[in-house]
Design a protein around this motif. Sequence first.
Motif, mmCIF file in Angstrom:
data_model
loop_
_atom_site.group_PDB
_atom_site.id
_atom_site.type_symbol
_atom_site.label_atom_id
_atom_site.label_comp_id
_atom_site.label_asym_id
_atom_site.label_seq_id
_atom_site.Cartn_x
_atom_site.Cartn_y
_atom_site.Cartn_z
ATOM 1 N N GLU A 126 0.809 -1.222 0.000
ATOM 2 C CA GLU A 126 0.000 0.000 0.000
ATOM 3 C C GLU A 126 0.835 1.261 0.000
ATOM 4 O O GLU A 126 1.947 1.285 0.524
ATOM 5 C CB GLU A 126 -0.907 0.046 1.256
ATOM 6 N N GLN A 127 0.274 2.310 -0.611
ATOM 7 C CA GLN A 127 0.815 3.656 -0.397
ATOM 8 C C GLN A 127 -0.039 4.350 0.646
ATOM 9 O O GLN A 127 0.381 5.317 1.264
ATOM 10 C CB GLN A 127 0.755 4.452 -1.695
ATOM 11 N N ASN A 128 -1.262 3.859 0.830
ATOM 12 C CA ASN A 128 -2.150 4.404 1.857
ATOM 13 C C ASN A 128 -1.761 3.785 3.206
ATOM 14 O O ASN A 128 -2.295 2.769 3.635
ATOM 15 C CB ASN A 128 -3.601 4.062 1.483
ATOM 16 N N ALA A 129 -0.773 4.430 3.855
ATOM 17 C CA ALA A 129 -0.215 3.869 5.095
ATOM 18 C C ALA A 129 -1.243 3.855 6.209
ATOM 19 O O ALA A 129 -1.260 2.950 7.043
ATOM 20 C CB ALA A 129 0.996 4.688 5.521
ATOM 21 N N SER A 130 -2.110 4.839 6.196
ATOM 22 C CA SER A 130 -3.066 4.969 7.284
ATOM 23 C C SER A 130 -3.987 3.743 7.374
ATOM 24 O O SER A 130 -4.095 3.114 8.429
ATOM 25 C CB SER A 130 -3.840 6.271 7.047
ATOM 26 N N ILE A 131 -4.602 3.377 6.274
ATOM 27 C CA ILE A 131 -5.507 2.215 6.292
ATOM 28 C C ILE A 131 -4.714 0.918 6.487
ATOM 29 O O ILE A 131 -5.129 0.028 7.236
ATOM 30 C CB ILE A 131 -6.406 2.153 5.030
ATOM 31 N N ALA A 132 -3.550 0.820 5.856
ATOM 32 C CA ALA A 132 -2.773 -0.428 5.956
ATOM 33 C C ALA A 132 -2.302 -0.656 7.388
ATOM 34 O O ALA A 132 -2.387 -1.768 7.906
ATOM 35 C CB ALA A 132 -1.591 -0.384 5.000
ATOM 36 N N LEU A 133 -1.833 0.404 8.049
ATOM 37 C CA LEU A 133 -1.320 0.240 9.418
ATOM 38 C C LEU A 133 -2.442 -0.040 10.411
ATOM 39 O O LEU A 133 -2.226 -0.662 11.443
ATOM 40 C CB LEU A 133 -0.534 1.486 9.855
#
Length: 264
Positions: A198-205
Amino acid sequence: MLEVNNIEVVYNDVKAVLRGISFRVPEGEMVCLLGTNGAGKTTTLKAISAILKSQKGSITKGTIHFSGKRIDNMFAAEIVSLGLIQVPEGRRVFIDLTVYENLRAGAFVVKDRKKLQANYEMVKKYFPILGERQTQIAGYLSGGEQQMLAIGRALMANPEYIMLDEPSLGLAPMLVNLIFEIIEKINEREGTSFLIVEQNASIALSSTSYGYIMENGKIVLDGECKKLSENEDVREFYLGIKDDSTLQSFAEVKHYKRRKRWLS
Ligand SMILES: Nc1ncnc2c1ncn2[C@@H]1O[C@H](COP(=O)(O)OP(=O)(O)OP(=O)(O)O)[C@@H](O)[C@H]1O
Ligand SMILES: [Mg+2]
Protein backbone atom coordinates in the motif's frame (compact mmCIF):
# COMPACT_ATOMS: atom_id res chain seq x y z
CA MET A 1 4.91 -19.00 6.39
CA LEU A 2 6.11 -16.89 3.48
CA GLU A 3 9.75 -16.01 3.90
CA VAL A 4 11.70 -13.70 1.62
CA ASN A 5 15.42 -13.76 2.32
CA ASN A 6 17.85 -11.17 0.97
CA ILE A 7 16.31 -10.96 -2.49
CA GLU A 8 17.92 -8.91 -5.22
CA VAL A 9 16.15 -8.21 -8.52
CA VAL A 10 17.61 -6.76 -11.67
CA TYR A 11 15.74 -5.61 -14.81
CA ASN A 12 17.39 -5.90 -18.24
CA ASP A 13 20.54 -7.32 -16.59
CA VAL A 14 21.52 -3.89 -15.31
CA LYS A 15 18.94 -2.03 -13.27
CA ALA A 16 19.08 -3.20 -9.63
CA VAL A 17 15.60 -2.56 -8.27
CA LEU A 18 15.55 -4.78 -5.17
CA ARG A 19 18.75 -4.57 -3.18
CA GLY A 20 18.51 -7.24 -0.51
CA ILE A 21 14.90 -7.47 0.69
CA SER A 22 13.98 -9.72 3.63
CA PHE A 23 10.62 -10.11 5.34
CA ARG A 24 8.20 -12.75 6.51
CA VAL A 25 4.45 -13.25 6.63
CA PRO A 26 3.60 -15.82 9.33
CA GLU A 27 0.61 -18.07 8.74
CA GLY A 28 -2.74 -16.47 9.54
CA GLU A 29 -1.26 -12.97 9.76
CA MET A 30 -1.90 -9.71 7.93
CA VAL A 31 1.32 -7.91 7.02
CA CYS A 32 1.78 -4.70 5.05
CA LEU A 33 4.57 -3.50 2.82
CA LEU A 34 4.59 0.28 2.52
CA GLY A 35 6.59 2.61 0.34
CA THR A 36 6.35 5.51 -2.07
CA ASN A 37 6.28 5.36 -5.89
CA GLY A 38 9.06 3.31 -7.38
CA ALA A 39 10.27 1.82 -4.08
CA GLY A 40 10.03 -1.68 -5.53
CA LYS A 41 6.82 -2.97 -3.94
CA THR A 42 5.26 -4.37 -7.10
CA THR A 43 8.59 -5.86 -8.13
CA THR A 44 8.71 -7.66 -4.78
CA LEU A 45 5.29 -9.24 -5.38
CA LYS A 46 6.23 -10.16 -8.95
CA ALA A 47 9.41 -11.81 -7.71
CA ILE A 48 7.39 -13.91 -5.25
CA SER A 49 4.80 -14.88 -7.90
CA ALA A 50 7.50 -15.65 -10.49
CA ILE A 51 6.17 -13.23 -13.10
CA LEU A 52 9.33 -11.17 -13.60
CA LYS A 53 10.65 -13.08 -16.58
CA SER A 54 8.23 -11.68 -19.14
CA GLN A 55 9.42 -8.20 -18.12
CA LYS A 56 13.13 -8.99 -18.44
CA GLY A 57 13.48 -9.07 -14.68
CA SER A 58 15.33 -11.72 -12.71
CA ILE A 59 16.21 -12.62 -9.14
CA THR A 60 19.99 -12.42 -8.92
CA LYS A 61 20.38 -13.26 -5.23
CA GLY A 62 18.42 -14.57 -2.25
CA THR A 63 15.73 -17.16 -1.62
CA ILE A 64 11.96 -17.31 -1.20
CA HIS A 65 10.29 -20.06 0.83
CA PHE A 66 6.57 -20.79 1.10
CA SER A 67 5.14 -23.46 3.40
CA GLY A 68 8.62 -24.91 3.84
CA LYS A 69 9.26 -25.18 0.08
CA ARG A 70 11.73 -23.15 -1.88
CA ILE A 71 9.71 -21.32 -4.56
CA ASP A 72 12.12 -18.83 -6.14
CA ASN A 73 12.93 -21.27 -8.93
CA MET A 74 9.35 -22.45 -9.52
CA PHE A 75 6.96 -21.46 -12.32
CA ALA A 76 4.08 -19.07 -11.67
CA ALA A 77 1.40 -21.78 -12.08
CA GLU A 78 3.12 -24.05 -9.53
CA ILE A 79 3.15 -21.22 -7.00
CA VAL A 80 -0.56 -20.56 -7.57
CA SER A 81 -1.32 -24.24 -7.03
CA LEU A 82 0.51 -24.10 -3.69
CA GLY A 83 -2.08 -21.50 -2.61
CA LEU A 84 -0.07 -18.29 -2.95
CA ILE A 85 -2.14 -15.91 -5.06
CA GLN A 86 -1.44 -12.37 -6.19
CA VAL A 87 -4.04 -9.70 -6.94
CA PRO A 88 -2.19 -7.39 -9.35
CA GLU A 89 -1.91 -3.63 -9.25
CA GLY A 90 -4.72 -1.85 -11.10
CA ARG A 91 -7.05 -4.84 -10.58
CA ARG A 92 -6.69 -6.27 -14.11
CA VAL A 93 -10.00 -8.08 -14.33
CA PHE A 94 -10.94 -9.52 -17.73
CA ILE A 95 -13.05 -6.63 -18.93
CA ASP A 96 -14.81 -8.52 -21.75
CA LEU A 97 -15.87 -11.45 -19.58
CA THR A 98 -18.79 -11.58 -17.18
CA VAL A 99 -18.33 -11.41 -13.43
CA TYR A 100 -18.95 -15.16 -13.17
CA GLU A 101 -16.51 -15.95 -15.98
CA ASN A 102 -13.85 -13.86 -14.24
CA LEU A 103 -14.37 -15.78 -11.01
CA ARG A 104 -14.34 -19.08 -12.85
CA ALA A 105 -11.02 -18.12 -14.47
CA GLY A 106 -9.53 -17.59 -11.02
CA ALA A 107 -10.39 -21.18 -10.15
CA PHE A 108 -8.34 -22.78 -12.93
CA VAL A 109 -6.39 -24.81 -10.38
CA VAL A 110 -9.57 -26.16 -8.75
CA LYS A 111 -10.62 -29.40 -10.42
CA ASP A 112 -13.31 -30.56 -7.99
CA ARG A 113 -16.78 -29.21 -8.98
CA LYS A 114 -18.10 -29.24 -5.44
CA LYS A 115 -15.13 -27.27 -4.19
CA LEU A 116 -15.58 -24.84 -7.04
CA GLN A 117 -19.22 -24.27 -6.13
CA ALA A 118 -18.30 -23.90 -2.44
CA ASN A 119 -15.67 -21.30 -3.31
CA TYR A 120 -18.19 -19.41 -5.42
CA GLU A 121 -20.69 -19.39 -2.53
CA MET A 122 -17.93 -18.11 -0.24
CA VAL A 123 -17.09 -15.26 -2.63
CA LYS A 124 -20.77 -14.25 -2.82
CA LYS A 125 -20.97 -14.28 0.98
CA TYR A 126 -18.13 -11.75 1.29
CA PHE A 127 -19.06 -9.76 -1.83
CA PRO A 128 -22.85 -10.04 -2.33
CA ILE A 129 -22.66 -7.50 -5.16
CA LEU A 130 -20.70 -10.02 -7.27
CA GLY A 131 -23.57 -12.48 -6.97
CA GLU A 132 -26.05 -9.82 -7.99
CA ARG A 133 -23.90 -8.85 -10.99
CA GLN A 134 -22.77 -12.34 -11.99
CA THR A 135 -23.94 -12.06 -15.61
CA GLN A 136 -22.69 -8.50 -16.14
CA ILE A 137 -19.62 -7.68 -18.18
CA ALA A 138 -16.78 -6.88 -15.77
CA GLY A 139 -15.64 -3.84 -17.76
CA TYR A 140 -18.85 -2.05 -16.80
CA LEU A 141 -18.33 -2.49 -13.05
CA SER A 142 -17.21 0.48 -10.96
CA GLY A 143 -13.60 0.64 -9.74
CA GLY A 144 -14.59 -0.61 -6.30
CA GLU A 145 -16.60 -3.49 -7.74
CA GLN A 146 -13.67 -4.43 -9.97
CA GLN A 147 -11.38 -4.50 -6.93
CA MET A 148 -13.90 -6.77 -5.19
CA LEU A 149 -13.98 -8.96 -8.28
CA ALA A 150 -10.17 -9.14 -8.34
CA ILE A 151 -10.11 -10.23 -4.69
CA GLY A 152 -13.02 -12.62 -5.29
CA ARG A 153 -11.14 -14.15 -8.22
CA ALA A 154 -8.17 -14.81 -5.92
CA LEU A 155 -10.49 -16.42 -3.35
CA MET A 156 -11.71 -18.86 -6.01
CA ALA A 157 -8.25 -20.49 -6.18
CA ASN A 158 -8.18 -21.99 -2.66
CA PRO A 159 -5.66 -19.45 -1.42
CA GLU A 160 -3.61 -19.93 1.73
CA TYR A 161 -2.03 -16.53 1.16
CA ILE A 162 -3.26 -13.55 -0.85
CA MET A 163 -0.92 -10.75 -1.89
CA LEU A 164 -2.75 -7.51 -2.73
CA ASP A 165 -1.02 -4.79 -4.72
CA GLU A 166 -2.48 -1.43 -3.68
CA PRO A 167 -6.12 -2.41 -3.19
CA SER A 168 -7.01 1.18 -2.22
CA LEU A 169 -5.71 2.73 -5.46
CA GLY A 170 -8.17 5.21 -6.94
CA LEU A 171 -11.04 4.33 -4.62
CA ALA A 172 -13.12 6.67 -2.43
CA PRO A 173 -12.26 6.47 1.30
CA MET A 174 -15.57 4.82 2.23
CA LEU A 175 -15.03 2.09 -0.30
CA VAL A 176 -11.45 1.61 0.84
CA ASN A 177 -12.69 1.11 4.41
CA LEU A 178 -15.33 -1.36 3.24
CA ILE A 179 -12.83 -3.41 1.26
CA PHE A 180 -10.36 -3.53 4.15
CA GLU A 181 -13.18 -4.58 6.52
CA ILE A 182 -14.00 -7.48 4.20
CA ILE A 183 -10.32 -8.45 3.94
CA GLU A 184 -10.09 -8.53 7.75
CA LYS A 185 -13.18 -10.76 7.88
CA ILE A 186 -11.72 -13.17 5.33
CA ASN A 187 -8.52 -13.33 7.40
CA GLU A 188 -10.46 -13.98 10.61
CA ARG A 189 -12.97 -16.51 9.28
CA GLU A 190 -11.08 -18.35 6.57
CA GLY A 191 -7.62 -18.05 8.14
CA THR A 192 -6.25 -16.63 4.87
CA SER A 193 -2.96 -14.77 5.36
CA PHE A 194 -2.51 -11.42 3.61
CA LEU A 195 0.47 -9.46 2.37
CA ILE A 196 -0.84 -6.01 1.51
CA VAL A 197 1.21 -3.56 -0.52
CA GLU A 198 0.00 0.00 0.00
CA GLN A 199 0.81 3.66 -0.40
CA ASN A 200 -2.15 4.40 1.86
CA ALA A 201 -0.21 3.87 5.10
CA SER A 202 -3.07 4.97 7.28
CA ILE A 203 -5.51 2.21 6.29
CA ALA A 204 -2.77 -0.43 5.96
CA LEU A 205 -1.32 0.24 9.42
CA SER A 206 -4.74 0.19 11.05
CA SER A 207 -5.76 -3.05 9.42
CA THR A 208 -2.62 -5.24 9.55
CA SER A 209 -0.51 -6.35 12.49
CA TYR A 210 3.07 -6.00 11.23
CA GLY A 211 4.55 -3.66 8.67
CA TYR A 212 7.66 -3.18 6.55
CA ILE A 213 8.65 0.12 4.97
CA MET A 214 10.53 0.09 1.73
CA GLU A 215 12.59 2.78 0.02
CA ASN A 216 14.80 2.46 -3.04
CA GLY A 217 14.70 -1.31 -3.06
CA LYS A 218 15.50 -1.78 0.62
CA ILE A 219 13.52 -2.33 3.80
CA VAL A 220 14.31 0.72 5.92
CA LEU A 221 12.04 0.07 8.89
CA ASP A 222 9.79 -2.67 10.23
CA GLY A 223 7.73 -3.32 13.33
CA GLU A 224 4.33 -3.90 14.88
CA CYS A 225 1.86 -1.60 13.11
CA LYS A 226 0.86 0.01 16.38
CA LYS A 227 4.50 0.96 17.00
CA LEU A 228 5.03 2.11 13.42
CA SER A 229 1.99 4.40 13.67
CA GLU A 230 3.64 6.09 16.66
CA ASN A 231 7.02 6.42 14.97
CA GLU A 232 7.86 10.06 14.28
CA ASP A 233 9.27 9.41 10.79
CA VAL A 234 6.33 7.29 9.75
CA ARG A 235 3.91 9.89 11.05
CA GLU A 236 5.63 12.64 9.13
CA PHE A 237 6.40 10.90 5.83
CA TYR A 238 3.61 8.39 5.50
CA LEU A 239 0.74 9.67 7.58
CA GLY A 240 1.31 13.37 6.90
CA ILE A 241 1.17 14.28 10.60
CA LYS A 242 3.73 16.67 12.07
CA ASP A 243 4.13 16.44 15.85
CA ASP A 244 6.10 19.66 16.32
CA SER A 245 5.68 23.13 14.91
CA THR A 246 9.28 24.04 14.10
CA LEU A 247 10.11 26.41 11.30
CA GLN A 248 9.42 25.08 7.85
CA SER A 249 13.03 25.40 6.71
CA PHE A 250 14.31 23.58 9.78
CA ALA A 251 11.72 20.90 9.28
CA GLU A 252 13.02 20.46 5.78
CA VAL A 253 16.58 20.05 7.05
CA LYS A 254 15.34 17.46 9.54
CA HIS A 255 13.42 15.75 6.78
CA TYR A 256 16.57 15.51 4.72
CA LYS A 257 18.59 14.20 7.67
CA ARG A 258 16.01 11.57 8.50
CA ARG A 259 15.83 10.38 4.95
CA LYS A 260 19.58 10.06 4.95
CA ARG A 261 19.45 8.10 8.19
CA TRP A 262 16.87 5.72 6.75
CA LEU A 263 18.77 5.13 3.59
CA SER A 264 22.18 4.70 5.16
N1 LIG B 1 9.92 -4.08 -16.37
C1 LIG B 1 10.72 -3.13 -15.87
N2 LIG B 1 11.87 -2.81 -16.50
C2 LIG B 1 12.71 -1.86 -16.00
N3 LIG B 1 12.49 -1.18 -14.86
C3 LIG B 1 11.35 -1.46 -14.18
C4 LIG B 1 10.41 -2.44 -14.65
N4 LIG B 1 9.37 -2.49 -13.77
C5 LIG B 1 9.66 -1.58 -12.81
N5 LIG B 1 10.84 -0.97 -13.05
C6 LIG B 1 11.48 0.04 -12.19
O1 LIG B 1 11.71 -0.52 -10.93
C7 LIG B 1 11.48 0.41 -9.89
C8 LIG B 1 10.48 -0.16 -8.91
O2 LIG B 1 9.22 -0.30 -9.55
P1 LIG B 1 7.96 -0.96 -8.83
O3 LIG B 1 6.86 -0.97 -9.83
O4 LIG B 1 8.36 -2.22 -8.22
O5 LIG B 1 7.69 0.11 -7.69
P2 LIG B 1 6.43 0.31 -6.73
O6 LIG B 1 6.97 0.44 -5.35
O7 LIG B 1 5.44 -0.76 -6.97
O8 LIG B 1 5.86 1.72 -7.19
P3 LIG B 1 4.33 2.25 -7.31
O9 LIG B 1 3.93 2.63 -5.92
O10 LIG B 1 4.45 3.43 -8.21
O11 LIG B 1 3.49 1.14 -7.86
C9 LIG B 1 11.04 1.69 -10.57
O12 LIG B 1 12.16 2.52 -10.67
C10 LIG B 1 10.59 1.22 -11.95
O13 LIG B 1 10.77 2.23 -12.89
MG1 LIG C 1 3.50 -0.77 -7.61
